[in-house]
Scaffold this motif. Structure first.
Motif, mmCIF file in Angstrom:
data_model
loop_
_atom_site.group_PDB
_atom_site.id
_atom_site.type_symbol
_atom_site.label_atom_id
_atom_site.label_comp_id
_atom_site.label_asym_id
_atom_site.label_seq_id
_atom_site.Cartn_x
_atom_site.Cartn_y
_atom_site.Cartn_z
ATOM 1 N N LYS A 50 0.833 -1.198 0.000
ATOM 2 C CA LYS A 50 0.000 0.000 0.000
ATOM 3 C C LYS A 50 0.873 1.256 0.000
ATOM 4 O O LYS A 50 0.599 2.218 -0.719
ATOM 5 C CB LYS A 50 -0.914 -0.005 1.224
ATOM 6 N N ARG A 53 2.268 1.730 -3.524
ATOM 7 C CA ARG A 53 1.257 2.290 -4.427
ATOM 8 C C ARG A 53 1.087 3.789 -4.184
ATOM 9 O O ARG A 53 0.963 4.572 -5.126
ATOM 10 C CB ARG A 53 -0.089 1.577 -4.231
ATOM 11 N N THR A 54 1.108 4.197 -2.912
ATOM 12 C CA THR A 54 0.999 5.625 -2.581
ATOM 13 C C THR A 54 2.188 6.396 -3.138
ATOM 14 O O THR A 54 2.028 7.492 -3.684
ATOM 15 C CB THR A 54 0.910 5.809 -1.052
ATOM 16 N N ASP A 57 1.785 6.770 -6.904
ATOM 17 C CA ASP A 57 0.747 7.740 -7.261
ATOM 18 C C ASP A 57 1.215 9.178 -7.058
ATOM 19 O O ASP A 57 0.723 10.093 -7.715
ATOM 20 C CB ASP A 57 -0.520 7.486 -6.438
ATOM 21 N N GLY A 98 6.358 0.679 -11.895
ATOM 22 C CA GLY A 98 6.417 -0.195 -10.725
ATOM 23 C C GLY A 98 7.818 -0.467 -10.223
ATOM 24 O O GLY A 98 7.997 -0.928 -9.100
#
Length: 106
Positions: A50, A53-54, A57, A98
């Protein structure tokens, strides 16, 4: 001799309820193992995913980043799936988004 065999063959009335308790007691180690795996492996891995992903972003043009392979560079352009990194003046390479491991704090 036959009298002993007949005496042992009939279970007591209270023994039938103990079978269910014995099955539950056999499952306790499995439940504990799952709880240990969840709190020591699964939950921390989900938390780290998580956070990654933050981080992805929040990437923007001009950020200094480090890739998973150890390449340091500056983001010159970014889209949904990839980033263009300038690793030396005039040298740009394209990476999958990624594979950005961290953002350098300057």
């Amino acid at each position: 001799m036959f009298s002993l065999a007949f005496a042992e063959g009939a279970p007591a009335a209270g023994a039938a309820g103990g079978g269910m308790m014995a099955q539950f007691q056999g499952m306790i180690p499995l439940i504990l193992m799952f709880a240990i795996f969840y709190f020591l492996l699964i939950r921390p891995q989900q938390k780290k995913a998580k956070e990654h992903r933050t981080l992805l972003d929040a990437l923007k043009k001009g950020d200094q980043v480090v890739t998973a392979g150890g390449m340091h560079g500056k983001i010159t352009s970014i889209d949904d799936q990839s980033v263009m990194l300038e690793i030396a003046p005039g040298v740009n390479v394209k990476y999958n988004k990624g594979f950005i491991a961290s953002v350098k704090q300057d």
